[in-house]
Design an enzyme around this catalytic site. Structure first.
Site, PDB file in Angstrom:
ATOM      1  N   HIS B 121       0.958  -1.267  -0.027  1.00 29.93           N
ATOM      2  CA  HIS B 121       0.105  -0.242   0.186  1.00 29.93           C
ATOM      3  C   HIS B 121       0.889   1.167   0.382  1.00 29.93           C
ATOM      4  CE1 HIS B 121      -2.877   2.796   1.735  1.00 29.93           C
ATOM      5  NE2 HIS B 121      -3.640   2.253   1.406  1.00 29.93           N
ATOM      6  N   ASP B 198       2.763  -4.780   8.127  1.00 28.23           N
ATOM      7  CA  ASP B 198       1.262  -4.351   8.531  1.00 28.23           C
ATOM      8  C   ASP B 198       0.261  -4.947   7.653  1.00 28.23           C
ATOM      9  OD1 ASP B 198      -0.625  -2.669   6.870  1.00 28.23           O
ATOM     10  OD2 ASP B 198       0.731  -1.838   5.309  1.00 28.23           O
ATOM     11  N   GLN B 201      -4.822  -5.894   7.214  1.00 29.14           N
ATOM     12  CA  GLN B 201      -6.055  -6.264   6.170  1.00 29.14           C
ATOM     13  C   GLN B 201      -5.500  -7.665   6.925  1.00 29.14           C
ATOM     14  OE1 GLN B 201      -7.713  -5.358   4.024  1.00 29.14           O
ATOM     15  NE2 GLN B 201      -7.040  -3.477   3.564  1.00 29.14           N
ATOM     16  N   LYS B 224     -11.215  -1.225  10.459  1.00 32.19           N
ATOM     17  CA  LYS B 224     -10.903  -2.007   9.302  1.00 32.19           C
ATOM     18  C   LYS B 224     -11.364  -3.194  10.238  1.00 32.19           C
ATOM     19  CE  LYS B 224      -7.066  -0.112   6.257  1.00 32.19           C
ATOM     20  NZ  LYS B 224      -8.117  -0.142   4.384  1.00 32.19           N
ATOM     21  N   CYS B 363      -4.682   2.538  -4.149  1.00 37.01           N
ATOM     22  CA  CYS B 363      -3.278   3.131  -3.178  1.00 37.01           C
ATOM     23  C   CYS B 363      -2.245   1.698  -3.400  1.00 37.01           C
ATOM     24  CB  CYS B 363      -3.789   2.983  -1.835  1.00 37.01           C
ATOM     25  SG  CYS B 363      -4.951   4.617  -1.579  1.00 37.01           S
TER      26      CYS B 363
END
Ligand code: PLP
Lengths: 149, 405
Positions: B121, B198, B201, B224, B363
């Site tokens: 991202h 990261d 998600q 999220k 992104c």
């Protein structure tokens, strides 16, 4: 599956046809004016090539290439048909009229000159698509400005 | 699991969009919020609202207790060794920038390598570009193969002892790829590189145990995973956090201040200057309670069923190209391209049928270039989605094909 009226108005057959079979598609070899326009947030891109008459007043030839949504590509294709052969002033007046149509911002001064471009008035109901419809027009403005120097 | 009952915890689904029941397939951008989280926010504002850590009065004590209790919940949620390893941020993006501007600035020298992947991202790419420019370090990336997985041969050569930091996405928001995080962190550790994962998600979609994963930093966003917007978490291993300088200066992060100089609190408060998003933190705590009551394993299994079913059904749509890996290695999303319609036209068409998806570059512009697509359309799922909603999506795709061809 039933389609909403708004969607049918946005994607009329003429518009879809222009997006599938764009007119005046391609590049003009130099010398000519050129500009690149894009909408960074959605990735639509248009390049316009423009040749002026010897006195610099009329748009003698105009072509475009690009990629993006049906609205941006159809608007470009329909625009090239309408402003080819027009003077720079006429093209600027049509751009302003077209902007009024897609934004629902008053009535155009010369509706007849816009011809089938009027079909893009469905964009009014989709404010986030105005920038798609205007992309090619902004590129032409930029190309003409680049020729002022 | 009674997923239909769980779905009714989300007030937002009780509405029609353009005359159709809302089918929300954009949870990878931001998830919906259960009543429990919304109520935690209003309870805080109606009953306990006050600044934290600064006053002795009753409301401030309550607010501070709720705030620090949420930190403990987060630590438990991701398996941190201590609560002090949990730093509240505005989200994933801010967490990454914090590491780049503190640990990164302190430790990187010309010649050092920052390693990322080709599927990051922008928020796990641009901060490292800026850091490389500042420090003279070099930014390299691991290429992505056609099937949407990382090139493992390239990892062997690129992940060498020049690498000071290896930052990569746990689950790709554009491809759905689940990267083998534990294995990659172990490889990085073997060459002495610090790792940043990261988890935007993955958090809230699967059980996370940062110590088992073996990462040094883990970042994620509350919004999220059923939490409020504006709140996120940076986890850092205490050994590293202790050595890092502050990023933002201000109230809350200092021990003592004179007009000439200041001394700073230990982590996590060293990195939390100013009044924090107290309501956001409390809401995040409520989201964690909610997710844990359902069970992260159950959520992971449901995610998996939804995305497998979606891929199976969507494959049958003529002219579709589905990006990303096959069954079993895919998170709760399907990104695809239909030959007859640009993503924005498709998203517009779906929206008019009440189906919310996202179209564009998500992104991840370098990745779009890599796969030679101007953008994709993405359907992303969470545990409140149903197989019927995927059927609805597939119907809409067939109708779009007819319309745009
Ligand atoms: C993989 C990934 N990383 C980072 C981010 C950035 O998260 P935020 O915007 O909440 O900071 C996102 C959100 O879209 C994401 O999907």
């Amino acid at each position: 599956m039933p389609l909403s009226d708004e969607l049918r108005d946005l994607y009329q057959q003429v518009i879809l046809d222009h997006s599938r079979n764009p007119r005046n598609h391609g590049e003009i070899p130099p010398p000519c004016l050129h500009a690149h326009g894009d909408n960074p947030s959605c990735g639509d891109e248009i390049d316009v090539w423009l040749r002026l008459s010897d006195d610099g007043q009329n748009i003698e030839d105009l072509k475009f290439t690009g990629q993006g949504c049906a609205i941006s590509q159809a608007s470009a294709s329909m625009m090239t048909q309408k402003i080819k052969g027009k003077s720079k002033e006429q093209a600027a007046a049509m751009r302003e009229d077209f902007r009024r149509v897609v934004m629902g911002d008053g009535t155009p001064q010369d509706e007849e000159a816009l011809g089938e471009l009027i079909l893009l008035e469905g964009v009014q109901k989709f404010p986030q698509r105005v920038k798609c419809a205007m992309l090619a027009w902004r590129a032409v403005e930029q190309a003409l400005d680049s020729g002022q120097g | 699991m009674d997923w239909h009952r769980i779905r009714s915890d989300f007030p937002i689904f009780d509405q029609q969009v353009h005359g159709h029941p809302l089918v929300y397939l954009d949870s990878a951008a931001s998830s919906q919020k259960p009543r429990a989280v919304i109520q935690a926010l209003s309870h805080y504002y109606e009953r306990d609202n006050a600044n934290v850590h600064r006053a002795l009065h009753e409301l401030s004590v309550r607010a501070t207790d709720a705030f620090e209790a949420a930190r403990k919940k987060v630590a438990g949620f991701i398996g941190a060794a201590t609560d002090d390893e949990i730093i509240f941020t505005r989200g994933t993006t801010e967490g990454i920038n914090l590491v780049a501007n503190t640990w990164g600035t302190q430790n990187l020298r010309p010649g050092d390598v920052i390693l990322i992947t080709g599927m990051e991202h922008h928020s796990n790419l641009v901060p490292w570009q800026l850091l490389a420019q500042r420090t003279g370090a070099t930014l390299k990336h691991i290429p992505v193969l056609d099937d949407g997985t990382l090139d493992s041969a390239a990892i062997e050569t690129l992940l060498n002892d020049q690498v000071k930091l290896f930052a990569f996405v746990h689950i790709s928001n554009s491809l759905g790829t689940i990267n083998p995080a534990r294995e990659l962190c172990a490889k990085a550790r073997a060459v002495g590189a610090v790792t940043l994962l990261d988890g935007a998600q993955s958090a809230g979609h699967m059980p996370i145990d940062v110590r088992e994963l073996g990462c040094d930093f883990f970042v994620f966003s509350g919004h999220k995973m059923c939490g409020p917007t504006g709140i996120g978490v940076l986890y850092g291993r205490m050994k590293l956090l202790e050595t890092m300088p502050p990023w933002h200066g201000g109230g809350e992060m200092i021990l003592s201040v004179s007009l000439e100089a200041s001394t700073y609190k230990p982590p996590p408060h060293r990195f939390e200057a100013g009044t924090p998003d107290i309501a956001g933190v409390i809401g995040l705590g409520a989201a964690i309670d909610y997710l844990q009551a359902i069970g992260l394993e159950n959520i992971q299994r449901h995610d998996h069923n939804l995305s497998n079913y979606a891929v199976q059904q969507m494959r049958e749509v003529p002219g579709i190209r589905i990006l990303g890996p096959d069954f079993g290695h895919r998170g709760a999303l399907v990104a695809f391209h239909l030959d007859c319609a640009h993503p924005h036209d498709l998203v517009e068409f779906a929206n008019s049928h009440g189906v919310a998806m996202r179209g564009g570059h998500h992104c991840t512009q370098p990745l779009m270039k890599r796969f030679k697509v101007p953008g994709t359309t993405r359907a992303s799922f969470y545990f409140y989605n149903t197989l019927e909603e995927i059927n609805r999506l597939v119907e809409v795709l067939h109708a779009a094909r007819q319309f745009f061809t």
